[in-house]
Design a protein around this motif. Structure first.
Motif, PDB file in Angstrom:
ATOM      1  N   THR A 414       0.866  -1.200   0.000  1.00  0.00           N
ATOM      2  CA  THR A 414       0.000   0.000   0.000  1.00  0.00           C
ATOM      3  C   THR A 414       0.897   1.243   0.000  1.00  0.00           C
ATOM      4  O   THR A 414       2.123   1.138   0.164  1.00  0.00           O
ATOM      5  CB  THR A 414      -0.887   0.017   1.255  1.00  0.00           C
ATOM      6  N   PRO A 415       0.306   2.427  -0.142  1.00  0.00           N
ATOM      7  CA  PRO A 415       1.103   3.659  -0.084  1.00  0.00           C
ATOM      8  C   PRO A 415       1.836   3.845   1.251  1.00  0.00           C
ATOM      9  O   PRO A 415       2.820   4.593   1.328  1.00  0.00           O
ATOM     10  CB  PRO A 415       0.062   4.769  -0.289  1.00  0.00           C
ATOM     11  N   ASN A 416       1.365   3.159   2.304  1.00  0.00           N
ATOM     12  CA  ASN A 416       1.996   3.284   3.620  1.00  0.00           C
ATOM     13  C   ASN A 416       3.128   2.280   3.834  1.00  0.00           C
ATOM     14  O   ASN A 416       3.784   2.301   4.890  1.00  0.00           O
ATOM     15  CB  ASN A 416       0.948   3.095   4.720  1.00  0.00           C
ATOM     16  N   THR A 417       3.354   1.401   2.861  1.00  0.00           N
ATOM     17  CA  THR A 417       4.392   0.371   2.998  1.00  0.00           C
ATOM     18  C   THR A 417       5.786   0.995   3.019  1.00  0.00           C
ATOM     19  O   THR A 417       6.091   1.885   2.222  1.00  0.00           O
ATOM     20  CB  THR A 417       4.288  -0.637   1.834  1.00  0.00           C
ATOM     21  N   ARG A 418       6.626   0.522   3.972  1.00  0.00           N
ATOM     22  CA  ARG A 418       8.005   1.022   4.077  1.00  0.00           C
ATOM     23  C   ARG A 418       9.020  -0.009   3.585  1.00  0.00           C
ATOM     24  O   ARG A 418       9.955   0.306   2.898  1.00  0.00           O
ATOM     25  CB  ARG A 418       8.322   1.396   5.531  1.00  0.00           C
ATOM     26  N   LYS A 419       8.806  -1.265   3.977  1.00  0.00           N
ATOM     27  CA  LYS A 419       9.712  -2.350   3.575  1.00  0.00           C
ATOM     28  C   LYS A 419       8.893  -3.443   2.887  1.00  0.00           C
ATOM     29  O   LYS A 419       7.731  -3.676   3.241  1.00  0.00           O
ATOM     30  CB  LYS A 419      10.426  -2.949   4.787  1.00  0.00           C
ATOM     31  N   ILE A 420       9.532  -4.105   1.941  1.00  0.00           N
ATOM     32  CA  ILE A 420       8.843  -5.190   1.244  1.00  0.00           C
ATOM     33  C   ILE A 420       9.712  -6.445   1.198  1.00  0.00           C
ATOM     34  O   ILE A 420      10.941  -6.381   1.322  1.00  0.00           O
ATOM     35  CB  ILE A 420       8.454  -4.800  -0.202  1.00  0.00           C
ATOM     36  N   TYR A 421       9.029  -7.570   1.079  1.00  0.00           N
ATOM     37  CA  TYR A 421       9.690  -8.833   0.757  1.00  0.00           C
ATOM     38  C   TYR A 421       9.399  -9.137  -0.712  1.00  0.00           C
ATOM     39  O   TYR A 421       8.247  -9.070  -1.153  1.00  0.00           O
ATOM     40  CB  TYR A 421       9.156  -9.987   1.600  1.00  0.00           C
ATOM     41  N   VAL A 422      10.473  -9.431  -1.444  1.00  0.00           N
ATOM     42  CA  VAL A 422      10.315  -9.911  -2.823  1.00  0.00           C
ATOM     43  C   VAL A 422      10.643 -11.403  -2.790  1.00  0.00           C
ATOM     44  O   VAL A 422      11.789 -11.782  -2.511  1.00  0.00           O
ATOM     45  CB  VAL A 422      11.239  -9.174  -3.802  1.00  0.00           C
ATOM     46  N   ILE A 423       9.652 -12.225  -3.031  1.00  0.00           N
ATOM     47  CA  ILE A 423       9.800 -13.679  -2.909  1.00  0.00           C
ATOM     48  C   ILE A 423       9.672 -14.308  -4.285  1.00  0.00           C
ATOM     49  O   ILE A 423       8.661 -14.121  -4.975  1.00  0.00           O
ATOM     50  CB  ILE A 423       8.739 -14.261  -1.955  1.00  0.00           C
ATOM     51  N   LYS A 424      10.681 -15.063  -4.654  1.00  0.00           N
ATOM     52  CA  LYS A 424      10.711 -15.668  -5.988  1.00  0.00           C
ATOM     53  C   LYS A 424      10.778 -17.185  -5.874  1.00  0.00           C
ATOM     54  O   LYS A 424      11.575 -17.740  -5.125  1.00  0.00           O
ATOM     55  CB  LYS A 424      11.925 -15.149  -6.768  1.00  0.00           C
ATOM     56  N   GLN A 425       9.898 -17.835  -6.621  1.00  0.00           N
ATOM     57  CA  GLN A 425       9.895 -19.297  -6.682  1.00  0.00           C
ATOM     58  C   GLN A 425      10.907 -19.743  -7.736  1.00  0.00           C
ATOM     59  O   GLN A 425      10.823 -19.360  -8.895  1.00  0.00           O
ATOM     60  CB  GLN A 425       8.505 -19.813  -7.049  1.00  0.00           C
ATOM     61  N   ILE A 426      11.880 -20.564  -7.328  1.00  0.00           N
ATOM     62  CA  ILE A 426      12.937 -21.020  -8.254  1.00  0.00           C
ATOM     63  C   ILE A 426      13.171 -22.525  -8.100  1.00  0.00           C
ATOM     64  O   ILE A 426      12.673 -23.146  -7.184  1.00  0.00           O
ATOM     65  CB  ILE A 426      14.268 -20.261  -8.010  1.00  0.00           C
ATOM     66  N   SER A 427      13.992 -23.035  -9.023  1.00  0.00           N
ATOM     67  CA  SER A 427      14.441 -24.440  -8.987  1.00  0.00           C
ATOM     68  C   SER A 427      13.288 -25.413  -8.943  1.00  0.00           C
ATOM     69  O   SER A 427      13.201 -26.256  -8.064  1.00  0.00           O
ATOM     70  CB  SER A 427      15.373 -24.668  -7.789  1.00  0.00           C
ATOM     71  N   VAL A 428      12.373 -25.300  -9.896  1.00  0.00           N
ATOM     72  CA  VAL A 428      11.273 -26.249  -9.968  1.00  0.00           C
ATOM     73  C   VAL A 428      11.811 -27.568 -10.505  1.00  0.00           C
ATOM     74  O   VAL A 428      12.403 -27.614 -11.579  1.00  0.00           O
ATOM     75  CB  VAL A 428      10.143 -25.726 -10.879  1.00  0.00           C
ATOM     76  N   ASN A 429      11.630 -28.663  -9.745  1.00  0.00           N
ATOM     77  CA  ASN A 429      12.111 -29.977 -10.154  1.00  0.00           C
ATOM     78  C   ASN A 429      10.934 -30.921 -10.317  1.00  0.00           C
ATOM     79  O   ASN A 429      10.307 -31.316  -9.344  1.00  0.00           O
ATOM     80  CB  ASN A 429      13.068 -30.564  -9.096  1.00  0.00           C
ATOM     81  N   LYS A 430      10.613 -31.269 -11.553  1.00  0.00           N
ATOM     82  CA  LYS A 430       9.501 -32.169 -11.808  1.00  0.00           C
ATOM     83  C   LYS A 430       9.986 -33.612 -11.851  1.00  0.00           C
ATOM     84  O   LYS A 430      11.057 -33.891 -12.353  1.00  0.00           O
ATOM     85  CB  LYS A 430       8.819 -31.822 -13.126  1.00  0.00           C
ATOM     86  N   VAL A 431       9.169 -34.491 -11.268  1.00  0.00           N
ATOM     87  CA  VAL A 431       9.492 -35.923 -11.293  1.00  0.00           C
ATOM     88  C   VAL A 431       8.885 -36.526 -12.554  1.00  0.00           C
ATOM     89  O   VAL A 431       7.670 -36.531 -12.731  1.00  0.00           O
ATOM     90  CB  VAL A 431       8.927 -36.628 -10.054  1.00  0.00           C
ATOM     91  N   ASN A 432       9.719 -36.990 -13.441  1.00  0.00           N
ATOM     92  CA  ASN A 432       9.227 -37.596 -14.680  1.00  0.00           C
ATOM     93  C   ASN A 432       9.003 -39.085 -14.476  1.00  0.00           C
ATOM     94  O   ASN A 432       9.751 -39.747 -13.770  1.00  0.00           O
ATOM     95  CB  ASN A 432      10.235 -37.361 -15.818  1.00  0.00           C
ATOM     96  N   PHE A 433       7.980 -39.611 -15.133  1.00  0.00           N
ATOM     97  CA  PHE A 433       7.710 -41.041 -15.006  1.00  0.00           C
ATOM     98  C   PHE A 433       8.206 -41.765 -16.243  1.00  0.00           C
ATOM     99  O   PHE A 433       8.495 -41.148 -17.255  1.00  0.00           O
ATOM    100  CB  PHE A 433       6.209 -41.283 -14.809  1.00  0.00           C
TER     101      PHE A 433
END
Length: 433
Positions: A414-433
Motif C-alpha cells: 500500500t502507499p503506507n508500505t516502508r519495507k517489502i519482501y520480494v519472494i521468488k519461486q525457483i528451482s522447480v524440479n519435476k518428477v518424470n515417469f
C-alpha cells in the motif's frame, strides 16, 4: 560340447571378449562352479566373488570354505563378504530373497570396480530361464516377462543360458569336480522351488520336452517382442504427456489396455489395478490408484495424471528466494506469477511452506471477503493434479501466498508500505515417469 555351446553363446550374444576381465559370482553350487571352470578353460581372465548371507548356519560357512579351497586350487582371486541378511530385510521391510538380491548385486558392482572387471558373470542356466517364465506367468506379466532371463543387462552377463543344469552337472562329473548343494533348493517353501520341484515335473508328465517347448516359445516371443515394442513406443508417444496419459487419445488406439499396461506396469501397478484403472476411464474424475513402487495415478476429466506419492515430510519441488528491500513509489511490482511482493511489516512470524489443506481460507488479492482455497482452485479450473501440487506460504496460521498463483490481500503493498519482501519461486524440479 558344453564348452563349445557356451563359447558360441558368448560370441553370438556379444557378452564379453577374451581381453575382458570377468568377475564370476561363485556360490559353490554346481552352476557357478561349472561357469568358473568353463570360462577359465576357454581362456578368460577371471576373479570370483562369494557372499555369505548367514541364512543356513553351518551350511553357509561350508559354502564359503568350499569356494576358498576351489579358488586356491585354481589359483584365482576370491572376494568374500558377510551379510546380516535378516537384519537388512527387516530394516528395509522387504523379503529375505529380495534382501539377498539387493545386497549381492550392490556388492558385486563395488567389487567389479575394485578389480577392474568388465562384466559380472552370473550362473543362471536354461532351467532358471524356464522357471522365470512360469513364475512371471503366474504372477501376471506382459510379453517381456515371458521372454525368460536376458543374457545381458548392462554389466550383468549370463553365459550359461544356452545349457541345462543337467548338462552342467554332467560336465562337472566329467572333469571330476565336486560342488556343494544348497539344502533350501530341495525344499518347496519358496515359489520358485515349488515350480522347480512340483510344477515342472507335472508339466513334464504331459509333455516330456516341455522345457524345450518353453525355451522355443520364449525365443519366438523375443522376435515378436521387437515388432510389438516398436508399435508400442509409437502408441505411447501419441498418448503420453509430461503430466500423464491423454484419455481420449488412448481410447482411439487399437489396444488401449496394452499401452496402459506398458506405461504403468513398470511403475509397480499390478494386473488388478490396471484393469480398474482402465475401467475408470469411463467414470467420473477423482478416482486414484497407488502402486507398490510409490506412484499415483489420478483420473481427471481429460488426463490420467501420474505422479510420485508424497508424504508430509516430502520437501517442495522448488525453493523460495526471499529478499528484503526498502519500498519507494518507483518500485514496479512484477507481473510474473512466480514472484510475490508483500508488505514486510505485516509479517509477524517466520515463514512456513506446506501443501494447502481442506478448510484453508485466504483473501485473494483485490478482494475483501475470505474464500476457501478449494473453491478458488476449482473456479480457476485447476486439474486434480494441479490441486494436489498447490503449495502455500504461511505467516503463522495465515496463508500469505498461494505459491505461483495469488497473494493474500492482507499482505498487499500500500502507499503506507516502508519495507517489502520480494519472494521468488525457483528451482522447480519435476518428477518424470
Amino acid at each position: 560340447m558344453v564348452k563349445k555351446q557356451v563359447a558360441r553363446y558368448i560370441e553370438t550374444e556379444h557378452l564379453f571378449s577374451l581381453k575382458d576381465r570377468v568377475l564370476v559370482a561363485l556360490s559353490g553350487g554346481a552352476d557357478s562352479v561349472a561357469l568358473l571352470h568353463i570360462l577359465l578353460s576357454l581362456g578368460y581372465t577371471c576373479e570370483a566373488a562369494h557372499c555369505n548371507f548367514h541364512l543356513r548356519g553351518k551350511e553357509s560357512d561350508r559354502d564359503e570354505d568350499f569356494t576358498r579351497q576351489l579358488c586356491h586350487k585354481l589359483n584365482i582371486t576370491l572376494h568374500t563378504i558377510d551379510f546380516d541378511t535378516e537384519k537388512y530385510a527387516e530394516s528395509h521391510k522387504i523379503s529375505i530373497e529380495m534382501a539377498a538380491r539387493e545386497l549381492r548385486y550392490q556388492w558385486f558392482s563395488e567389487i567389479k570396480e575394485k578389480c577392474k572387471a568388465s562384466v559380472i558373470a552370473i550362473a543362471h542356466h536354461q532351467d532358471d530361464s524356464v522357471e522365470t517364465m512360469i513364475l512371471n506367468l503366474i504372477r501376471g506379466t506382459g510379453i517381456n516377462g515371458l521372454l525368460g532371463i536376458k543374457p545381458k543387462n548392462k554389466d550383468i552377463v549370463r553365459p550359461l543360458l544356452c545349457v541345462t543344469r543337467q548338462k552342467l552337472i554332467d560336465y562337472l562329473n566329467y572333469i571330476k569336480q565336486d560342488y556343494v548343494t544348497d539344502s533350501t533348493n530341495l525344499q518347496d517353501e519358496y515359489t520358485r522351488n515349488k515350480i522347480r520341484l512340483n510344477l515342472i515335473p507335472l508339466m513334464q508328465e504331459i509333455n516330456p520336452s516341455v522345457k524345450d517347448s518353453l525355451i522355443n516359445t520364449g525365443n519366438h516371443l523375443a522376435e515378436v517382442y521387437k515388432v510389438y515394442q516398436e508399435a508400442t513406443h509409437q502408441g505411447i508417444s501419441r498418448v503420453r504427456t509430461h503430466e500423464g496419459i491423454h484419455i481420449e487419445a488412448l481410447l482411439k488406439e487399437p489396444s488401449p489396455q496394452a499401452l496402459l499396461f506398458e506405461i504403468l506396469h513398470p511403475l509397480g501397478f499390478n494386473s488388478a489395478q490396471l484393469k480398474n484403472i482402465y475401467d475408470s476411464l469411463y467414470g467420473q474424475p477423482g478416482k486414484y490408484f497407488i502402486s507398490s513402487k510409490g506412484w499415483k495415478v489420478t483420473k481427471d476429466r481429460e488426463l490420467l495424471y501420474i505422479s510420485k506419492v508424497e508424504d508430509k515430510d516430502t520437501p517442495p519441488p522448488f525453493s523460495l528466494q526471499i529478499k528484503e528491500e526498502m519500498y519507494s513509489s518507483t518500485f514496479i511490482i512484477p507481473t510474473d506469477k512466480n514472484v510475490a511482493c508483500l508488505d514486510a511489516d505485516k509479517v509477524k512470524n517466520e515463514f512456513t511452506i506446506r501443501k494447502w489443506e481442506h478448510g484453508d481460507t485466504f483473501i485473494p488479492l483485490g478482494m475483501k471477503g475470505r474464500k476457501k482455497v478449494s473453491d478458488y482452485l476449482t473456479d480457476k479450473k485447476f486439474s486434480l493434479l494441479q490441486k494436489e501440487n498447490q503449495w502455500v506460504l504461511c505467516n503463522g496460521n495465515e496463508i500469505v501466498w498461494l505459491i505461483g498463483e495469488r497473494l493474500d490481500n492482507r499482505y498487499r503493498i500500500t502507499p503506507n508500505t516502508r519495507k517489502i519482501y520480494v519472494i521468488k519461486q525457483i528451482s522447480v524440479n519435476k518428477v518424470n515417469f
